[in-house]
Design a protein around this motif. Sequence first.
Motif, PDB file in Angstrom:
ATOM      1  N   SER A  85      -1.930  11.367  -5.406  1.00 26.49           N
ATOM      2  CA  SER A  85      -3.345  11.454  -5.035  1.00 26.49           C
ATOM      3  C   SER A  85      -4.227  10.853  -6.133  1.00 26.49           C
ATOM      4  CB  SER A  85      -3.747  12.913  -4.767  1.00 26.49           C
ATOM      5  OG  SER A  85      -3.896  13.636  -5.972  1.00 26.49           O
ATOM      6  N   MET A  86      -3.862  11.095  -7.379  1.00 28.85           N
ATOM      7  CA  MET A  86      -4.611  10.552  -8.505  1.00 28.85           C
ATOM      8  C   MET A  86      -4.553   9.027  -8.509  1.00 28.85           C
ATOM      9  SD  MET A  86      -3.998  11.297 -12.567  1.00 28.85           S
ATOM     10  CE  MET A  86      -4.082  13.062 -12.319  1.00 28.85           C
ATOM     11  N   LEU A  87      -3.361   8.476  -8.283  1.00 24.33           N
ATOM     12  CA  LEU A  87      -3.198   7.021  -8.276  1.00 24.33           C
ATOM     13  C   LEU A  87      -3.927   6.392  -7.088  1.00 24.33           C
ATOM     14  CD1 LEU A  87       0.570   6.780  -9.300  1.00 24.33           C
ATOM     15  CD2 LEU A  87      -1.433   6.368 -10.729  1.00 24.33           C
ATOM     16  N   GLY A  88      -3.932   7.108  -5.959  1.00 23.73           N
ATOM     17  CA  GLY A  88      -4.652   6.603  -4.796  1.00 23.73           C
ATOM     18  C   GLY A  88      -6.143   6.525  -5.045  1.00 23.73           C
ATOM     19  N   ALA A  89      -6.661   7.484  -5.803  1.00 24.41           N
ATOM     20  CA  ALA A  89      -8.103   7.528  -6.087  1.00 24.41           C
ATOM     21  C   ALA A  89      -8.507   6.564  -7.198  1.00 24.41           C
ATOM     22  CB  ALA A  89      -8.511   8.947  -6.470  1.00 24.41           C
ATOM     23  N   CYS A 103      -3.720   3.566   0.228  1.00 26.01           N
ATOM     24  CA  CYS A 103      -3.277   4.225   1.463  1.00 26.01           C
ATOM     25  C   CYS A 103      -1.867   4.772   1.309  1.00 26.01           C
ATOM     26  CB  CYS A 103      -3.351   3.237   2.628  1.00 26.01           C
ATOM     27  SG  CYS A 103      -2.921   3.956   4.229  1.00 26.01           S
ATOM     28  N   THR A 104      -0.978   3.969   0.725  1.00 25.80           N
ATOM     29  CA  THR A 104       0.410   4.393   0.521  1.00 25.80           C
ATOM     30  C   THR A 104       0.484   5.607  -0.394  1.00 25.80           C
ATOM     31  OG1 THR A 104       1.219   2.127   0.832  1.00 25.80           O
ATOM     32  CG2 THR A 104       2.681   3.669  -0.296  1.00 25.80           C
ATOM     33  N   HIS A 105      -0.301   5.598  -1.473  1.00 22.86           N
ATOM     34  CA  HIS A 105      -0.294   6.738  -2.392  1.00 22.86           C
ATOM     35  C   HIS A 105      -0.771   8.014  -1.685  1.00 22.86           C
ATOM     36  CE1 HIS A 105       0.960   5.162  -6.196  1.00 22.86           C
ATOM     37  NE2 HIS A 105       0.045   4.206  -6.215  1.00 22.86           N
ATOM     38  N   PHE A 106      -1.853   7.920  -0.913  1.00 25.08           N
ATOM     39  CA  PHE A 106      -2.355   9.105  -0.224  1.00 25.08           C
ATOM     40  C   PHE A 106      -1.356   9.613   0.823  1.00 25.08           C
ATOM     41  CE2 PHE A 106      -6.749   7.452  -1.428  1.00 25.08           C
ATOM     42  CZ  PHE A 106      -6.942   8.421  -2.393  1.00 25.08           C
ATOM     43  N   GLN A 107      -0.680   8.699   1.510  1.00 24.98           N
ATOM     44  CA  GLN A 107       0.330   9.106   2.490  1.00 24.98           C
ATOM     45  C   GLN A 107       1.515   9.776   1.801  1.00 24.98           C
ATOM     46  OE1 GLN A 107       0.928   5.293   4.403  1.00 24.98           O
ATOM     47  NE2 GLN A 107      -0.365   5.842   6.144  1.00 24.98           N
ATOM     48  N   GLN A 143      -8.096  10.654   3.335  1.00 30.24           N
ATOM     49  CA  GLN A 143      -8.318   9.525   2.432  1.00 30.24           C
ATOM     50  C   GLN A 143      -7.444   8.329   2.805  1.00 30.24           C
ATOM     51  OE1 GLN A 143      -9.330  10.896  -1.913  1.00 30.24           O
ATOM     52  NE2 GLN A 143      -7.982  12.441  -0.997  1.00 30.24           N
ATOM     53  N   ALA A 144      -6.229   8.593   3.260  1.00 23.53           N
ATOM     54  CA  ALA A 144      -5.364   7.500   3.728  1.00 23.53           C
ATOM     55  C   ALA A 144      -5.999   6.805   4.934  1.00 23.53           C
ATOM     56  CB  ALA A 144      -3.978   8.038   4.091  1.00 23.53           C
ATOM     57  N   GLN A 145      -6.563   7.610   5.835  1.00 21.43           N
ATOM     58  CA  GLN A 145      -7.218   7.055   7.017  1.00 21.43           C
ATOM     59  C   GLN A 145      -8.478   6.280   6.632  1.00 21.43           C
ATOM     60  OE1 GLN A 145      -5.475   7.381   9.642  1.00 21.43           O
ATOM     61  NE2 GLN A 145      -6.748   6.839  11.395  1.00 21.43           N
ATOM     62  N   GLU A 146      -9.158   6.717   5.583  1.00 24.84           N
ATOM     63  CA  GLU A 146     -10.303   5.961   5.074  1.00 24.84           C
ATOM     64  C   GLU A 146      -9.885   4.541   4.685  1.00 24.84           C
ATOM     65  OE1 GLU A 146     -13.045   7.407   2.111  1.00 24.84           O
ATOM     66  OE2 GLU A 146     -12.523   9.490   2.588  1.00 24.84           O
ATOM     67  N   CYS A 147      -8.734   4.424   4.035  1.00 25.34           N
ATOM     68  CA  CYS A 147      -8.232   3.109   3.623  1.00 25.34           C
ATOM     69  C   CYS A 147      -7.967   2.234   4.850  1.00 25.34           C
ATOM     70  CB  CYS A 147      -6.956   3.264   2.802  1.00 25.34           C
ATOM     71  SG  CYS A 147      -7.151   4.172   1.251  1.00 25.34           S
ATOM     72  N   LEU A 148      -7.392   2.825   5.892  1.00 18.92           N
ATOM     73  CA  LEU A 148      -7.143   2.080   7.128  1.00 18.92           C
ATOM     74  C   LEU A 148      -8.453   1.636   7.767  1.00 18.92           C
ATOM     75  CD1 LEU A 148      -4.288   4.219   8.760  1.00 18.92           C
ATOM     76  CD2 LEU A 148      -4.067   2.038   7.556  1.00 18.92           C
ATOM     77  N   LEU A 149      -9.448   2.505   7.693  1.00 19.76           N
ATOM     78  CA  LEU A 149     -10.768   2.172   8.239  1.00 19.76           C
ATOM     79  C   LEU A 149     -11.375   0.993   7.492  1.00 19.76           C
ATOM     80  CD1 LEU A 149     -13.244   2.738  10.023  1.00 19.76           C
ATOM     81  CD2 LEU A 149     -13.971   4.434   8.330  1.00 19.76           C
ATOM     82  N   GLU A 150     -11.320   1.049   6.168  1.00 15.13           N
ATOM     83  CA  GLU A 150     -11.869  -0.049   5.371  1.00 15.13           C
ATOM     84  C   GLU A 150     -11.168  -1.357   5.687  1.00 15.13           C
ATOM     85  OE1 GLU A 150     -11.312   1.447   1.454  1.00 15.13           O
ATOM     86  OE2 GLU A 150     -12.890   2.965   1.642  1.00 15.13           O
TER      87      GLU A 150
END
Length: 258
Positions: A85-89, A103-107, A143-150
């Motif tokens: 989660s830290m790396l994703g952020a 996205c991968t990190h959050f998943q 947050q993963a879905q946010e990445c997909l949205l972007e």
Amino acid sequence: MAVTQLLASVSQSAVNVTRDFEGCSTLRKYFGQLHYLQSRVPMGAGQEAAVPISWTEIFSGKTVTHDDISYEQACILYNLGALHSMLGAMDTRVSEEGMKVSCTHFQCSAGAFSYLRDHFSHNFSVDMSHQILNLNINLMLGQAQECLLEKSMLDNRKSFLVARISAQVVDYYKEACRALENSDTASMLGKIQKDWKKLVQMKIYYFAAIAHLHMGKQAEEQQKYGERLAYLQSSLDKLNEAIKLAKTWVQYPVTVLK
């Protein structure tokens, strides 16, 4: 003593891992070593080779000790989820590659917390309770879905698809908000609960605004102008609510690793 020394020797590298891909690999390797050790040595609760294992709770700061190797496994799995989660952020997500990596990190984080929730005791510590893990899972999925949205907006995808992805973001954050409203979760999180709730509510309004904006665009494409106006007004209303919450939100620094 030999078993204690063996556990200490293999755990040393996993106590203070680097905040990068190598750190994730180290935690995964150690988790696998623990699984192998557990299959060869009776180190479970009440077994003859069990040794005391101590970790610090994130929110309370208290040291918790269990004579059970499964507790060590659970803590390593929690730290794996927290590190992902830290790396994703950390990534700014200004590029397509950055969006994919985040996205991968959050998943992966959601996967680690889900496995912990489904396969380990919830009584080890407060931060491993069912409510906290559900909160973590939905925050990570959101947050993963946010990445997909972007990514979908960057690719100029059709309005109905962008609206659908935005709506899924809202659903994940609504689940997270329900977890935050739970009285047990509130008592566990303490003073940060209210501001985390404000942040999640702000995200719900913001992404609902994006969803309704694109539903309005879709209505315009279908020449449904009355429907378009209603969606655009709703989008504006939700955006204004998000702005109100953003002005009152206070960020607290939180250490996510155990």
